[in-house]
Write a protein that holds these residues in place. Structure first.
Motif, short mmCIF file in Angstrom:
data_model
loop_
_atom_site.label_atom_id
_atom_site.label_comp_id
_atom_site.label_asym_id
_atom_site.label_seq_id
_atom_site.Cartn_x
_atom_site.Cartn_y
_atom_site.Cartn_z
N SER A 1 0.84 -1.20 0.00
CA SER A 1 0.00 0.00 0.00
C SER A 1 0.87 1.25 0.00
O SER A 1 2.07 1.21 0.33
CB SER A 1 -0.90 0.01 1.23
OG SER A 1 -0.12 0.22 2.40
N GLY A 2 0.27 2.36 -0.35
CA GLY A 2 0.97 3.64 -0.35
C GLY A 2 1.45 4.01 1.04
O GLY A 2 2.55 4.56 1.21
N GLU A 3 0.64 3.69 2.05
CA GLU A 3 1.02 4.00 3.43
C GLU A 3 2.25 3.19 3.83
O GLU A 3 3.17 3.73 4.45
CB GLU A 3 -0.14 3.68 4.38
CG GLU A 3 -1.31 4.63 4.25
CD GLU A 3 -2.45 4.23 5.16
OE1 GLU A 3 -2.28 3.32 6.01
OE2 GLU A 3 -3.53 4.82 5.01
N ARG A 4 2.28 1.92 3.45
CA ARG A 4 3.42 1.07 3.79
C ARG A 4 4.68 1.55 3.06
O ARG A 4 5.76 1.57 3.63
CB ARG A 4 3.11 -0.39 3.42
CG ARG A 4 4.21 -1.33 3.78
CD ARG A 4 4.38 -1.46 5.29
NE ARG A 4 5.44 -2.41 5.58
CZ ARG A 4 6.32 -2.27 6.54
NH1 ARG A 4 6.25 -1.26 7.37
NH2 ARG A 4 7.27 -3.17 6.72
N THR B 1 5.38 4.58 2.20
CA THR B 1 5.82 5.79 2.90
C THR B 1 6.58 5.43 4.17
O THR B 1 7.62 6.03 4.47
CB THR B 1 4.62 6.69 3.23
OG1 THR B 1 3.97 7.06 2.02
CG2 THR B 1 5.04 7.94 3.98
N GLU B 2 6.08 4.45 4.91
CA GLU B 2 6.75 3.99 6.13
C GLU B 2 8.15 3.46 5.80
O GLU B 2 9.12 3.76 6.50
CB GLU B 2 5.95 2.89 6.81
CG GLU B 2 4.65 3.35 7.42
CD GLU B 2 3.81 2.18 7.92
OE1 GLU B 2 4.32 1.03 7.98
OE2 GLU B 2 2.64 2.41 8.24
N GLU C 1 10.03 4.15 3.13
CA GLU C 1 10.88 5.27 2.72
C GLU C 1 11.41 6.03 3.92
O GLU C 1 12.60 6.35 3.99
CB GLU C 1 10.11 6.24 1.82
CG GLU C 1 9.87 5.76 0.43
CD GLU C 1 9.02 6.74 -0.37
OE1 GLU C 1 9.06 6.64 -1.60
OE2 GLU C 1 8.32 7.58 0.23
N GLN C 2 10.53 6.32 4.86
CA GLN C 2 10.93 7.09 6.03
C GLN C 2 11.94 6.32 6.87
O GLN C 2 12.93 6.89 7.33
CB GLN C 2 9.71 7.45 6.87
CG GLN C 2 8.83 8.48 6.21
CD GLN C 2 7.52 8.70 6.96
OE1 GLN C 2 7.16 7.94 7.84
NE2 GLN C 2 6.81 9.76 6.57
#
Length: 71
Positions: A3-6, A8-9, A11-12
């Protein structure tokens, strides 16, 4: 597929581990890297009479552009 949220996590977390900004990490992963005479890439651009091509060279510092096939 994640998912996009995962994404982002991830990447961060990677940026945090490498001590870089997320934008720098994205640029690196996308291949947006400037040329540097000290950074070896393993490729050298050889010019011919009607163009040129990339060849493998252990000491090469040329960056193969996205979309080009390599030998």
């Amino acid at each position: 597929m994640i998912s996009g949220e995962r994404a982002t996590e991830i990447e961060q977390r990677l940026a945090e581990l490498l001590e870089v900004e997320v934008d720098q990490l994205r640029d690196y992963l996308a291949g947006n890297i400037g040329a540097s005479p000290t950074r070896r890439t393993g490729f050298r651009f050889v010019r011919g009479t009607h163009g040129g091509q990339y060849v493998r060279d252990r000491n090469g510092t040329d960056i193969v552009r996205n979309g080009l096939s390599v030998p």
